[in-house]
Design an enzyme around this catalytic site. Structure first.
Site, PDB file in Angstrom:
ATOM      1  N   HIS A  60      -5.546   7.845  -7.998  1.00  0.00           N
ATOM      2  CA  HIS A  60      -5.280   6.377  -7.237  1.00  0.00           C
ATOM      3  C   HIS A  60      -5.700   6.664  -6.334  1.00  0.00           C
ATOM      4  CE1 HIS A  60      -3.328   3.432  -4.440  1.00  0.00           C
ATOM      5  NE2 HIS A  60      -3.429   2.678  -5.751  1.00  0.00           N
ATOM      6  N   GLU A  63      -9.846   5.392  -7.197  1.00  0.00           N
ATOM      7  CA  GLU A  63      -9.742   3.935  -6.460  1.00  0.00           C
ATOM      8  C   GLU A  63      -9.887   3.703  -5.480  1.00  0.00           C
ATOM      9  OE1 GLU A  63      -6.651   0.863  -7.215  1.00  0.00           O
ATOM     10  OE2 GLU A  63      -5.963   2.155  -8.374  1.00  0.00           O
ATOM     11  N   HIS A  64      -9.581   4.288  -4.501  1.00  0.00           N
ATOM     12  CA  HIS A  64     -10.269   4.181  -2.791  1.00  0.00           C
ATOM     13  C   HIS A  64     -11.431   4.504  -2.990  1.00  0.00           C
ATOM     14  CE1 HIS A  64      -5.863   2.172  -1.851  1.00  0.00           C
ATOM     15  NE2 HIS A  64      -6.090   2.331  -1.995  1.00  0.00           N
ATOM     16  N   GLU A 140       0.518   1.863   1.806  1.00  0.00           N
ATOM     17  CA  GLU A 140       0.617   1.115   0.294  1.00  0.00           C
ATOM     18  C   GLU A 140       2.025   1.787  -0.081  1.00  0.00           C
ATOM     19  OE1 GLU A 140      -1.290   0.284  -4.277  1.00  0.00           O
ATOM     20  OE2 GLU A 140      -2.706   1.725  -2.300  1.00  0.00           O
TER      21      GLU A 140
END
Length: 438
Positions: A60, A63-64, A140
């Protein structure tokens, strides 16, 4: 380079073609000549279940970071390139794959391909970006933790699968995100973001040969096509599987609503009985006409949201029932959940419920394929996780062919397995053990 027609079209689908480029990169397209949009997805066969403990959260995190900059574009230029033409660009991370996607007008397809290929092949993973995005991801996680209805599903997976990659949160934890270094993230990127693990799926008003040439050129410019004649990565079909883990996990929190998931291990995504389980799930808790919704909400007014669901992975799956209710109502809700599961086991479904379940599955499939984004997702995900692409018509036939005996068989296999319960609410010493008794 080899090209094949996977589906000739004609059943509500367009023509689906697949080309394997030198180095194992796959390009799969579905033509939709009556639309003016195009959806492009870059799928990488890597998800959070592939993380070793020292890489927890890296999938993840990437992904950023892939949107933060390449030698060709900085973060603003990446987003502005697509948004400046009225398109959209984003990404998501799953347990077994990651997808970067864009949706644009058909005339802007070359730009969308160039931007996505750029971020997938040439991310800088700059140390300063790692520092800034670390804070974003921590925010997040905090935002996610403020939603009990989200957290309870995560707690259920952790209780069900234990301390395994499937049981760990996709976002990582505060500790793992704080601990992971730039070098570990970069190592993870280099290891997994390779042509054999990558699929580009495109759906819309496109020409397959043009799409292939655009993607090949973009990868060639980035030096990312890899070694010629390298075969593509095969689908992830097997793994360690999972055993049922009976037990209760209570996360005490002073909430106005209690959130619960009651369930067990399901079946893997390649199990032929998945269509029967889908019909069972639709009848039990798949909509407003389902047993659980009718009993819990419509007849007794005990909750606003009540449903059941299934999730499938390469080698295992899960089945769960979710309800959000007032804390004082949780005993009544759990009793109904147990009673309805027991009724299915004892008496099965009615003919009407079976037909309604099939109709719900058929309609959900067809209505879900009305736009380019959903078509792109279907063919891209299928290329990564299945041995072959099933046509829409074949899936509809498989749903319609489900028999009562198949439904009863999968119900007795799944619903008699040891159960797991996850609860979030204002409970400290409450005993929920009766809720998981068979």
């Amino acid at each position: 380079m080899s090209t094949a027609v996977l589906h000739p079209g004609g059943d509500g689908s367009g023509v689906v073609r697949r080309t394997v480029l030198p180095g194992g990169l796959r390009v799969i397209t579905e033509t939709m000549p009556t639309v003016r949009s195009v959806a492009v997805g870059a799928w990488v066969g890597i998800g959070s279940r592939d993380e070793a403990p020292e890489h927890m959260g890296a999938t993840h995190f990437l992904e950023h970071l892939l949107f933060k900059g390449t030698p060709k574009r900085d973060a603003l230029e990446i987003s502005a390139a697509v948004e400046g033409i009225g398109g959209e660009i984003n990404a998501f991370t799953g347990k077994e794959y990651t997808c970067y996607y864009a949706r644009v007008l058909d005339t802007d397809l070359p730009l969308a391909i160039d931007v996505l290929a750029d971020v997938v092949t040439s991310a800088l993973i700059d140390p300063e970006d790692v520092v800034s995005e670390r804070e974003v991801i921590l925010e997040e996680i905090a935002m996610h933790d403020d939603e009990p209805s989200d957290v309870v599903h995560e707690q259920f997976s952790e209780a069900l699968f234990g301390d395994t990659p499937l049981g760990r949160p996709t976002l990582g934890t505060v500790e793992s995100i704080n601990d992971i270094s730039r070098d570990r993230i970069a190592e993870y990127y280099r290891r997994y973001y390779t042509p054999p693990k990558t699929v580009f799926s495109i759906a819309g008003n496109i020409d397959h040969d043009l799409v292939v040439s655009l993607i090949a050129a973009a990868y060639d410019r980035a030096g990312g096509l890899g070694t010629p004649d390298t075969p593509p990565e095969p689908p992830r079909l097997t793994g360690e599987g999972a055993l049922p883990r009976p037990g209760v996990r209570v996360f005490s929190r002073a909430t106005e609503q209690a959130n619960l998931v009651l369930g067990t291990i399901g079946i893997d995504r390649n199990d032929d009985r998945r269509f029967a389980l889908g019909v069972l799930n639709a009848a039990l808790g798949g909509g407003m006409s389902s047993r659980l919704f009718q009993e819990i909400r419509e007849k007794r007014g005990l909750a606003y949201s009540a449903y059941s669901y299934t999730s499938q992975y390469a080698d295992t799956g899960q089945f769960g029932v979710y309800v959000g209710c007032l804390p004082s109502k949780i005993d009544d809700v759990l009793a109904i959940c147990r009673d309805e599961l027991g009724r299915v086991l004892a008496d099965g479904l009615t003919d009407e419920e079976i037909e309604r379940g099939k109709g719900q599955m058929r309609g959900g499939l067809v209505l879900g394929l009305e736009d380019t984004g959903s078509r792109m997702s279907r063919i891209g995900k299928s290329e990564l996780v299945y041995e072959r692409l099933m046509s829409v018509e074949e899936i509809l036939e498989r749903i319609q062919a489900v028999t009562r005996a198949e439904i009863e068989g999968i119900a007795h296999e799944v619903l008699t397995r040891p159960r797991t319960l996850a609860v979030i609410g204002p409970y400290k010493d409450k005993d929920f053990s009766a809720a998981i008794a068979l």
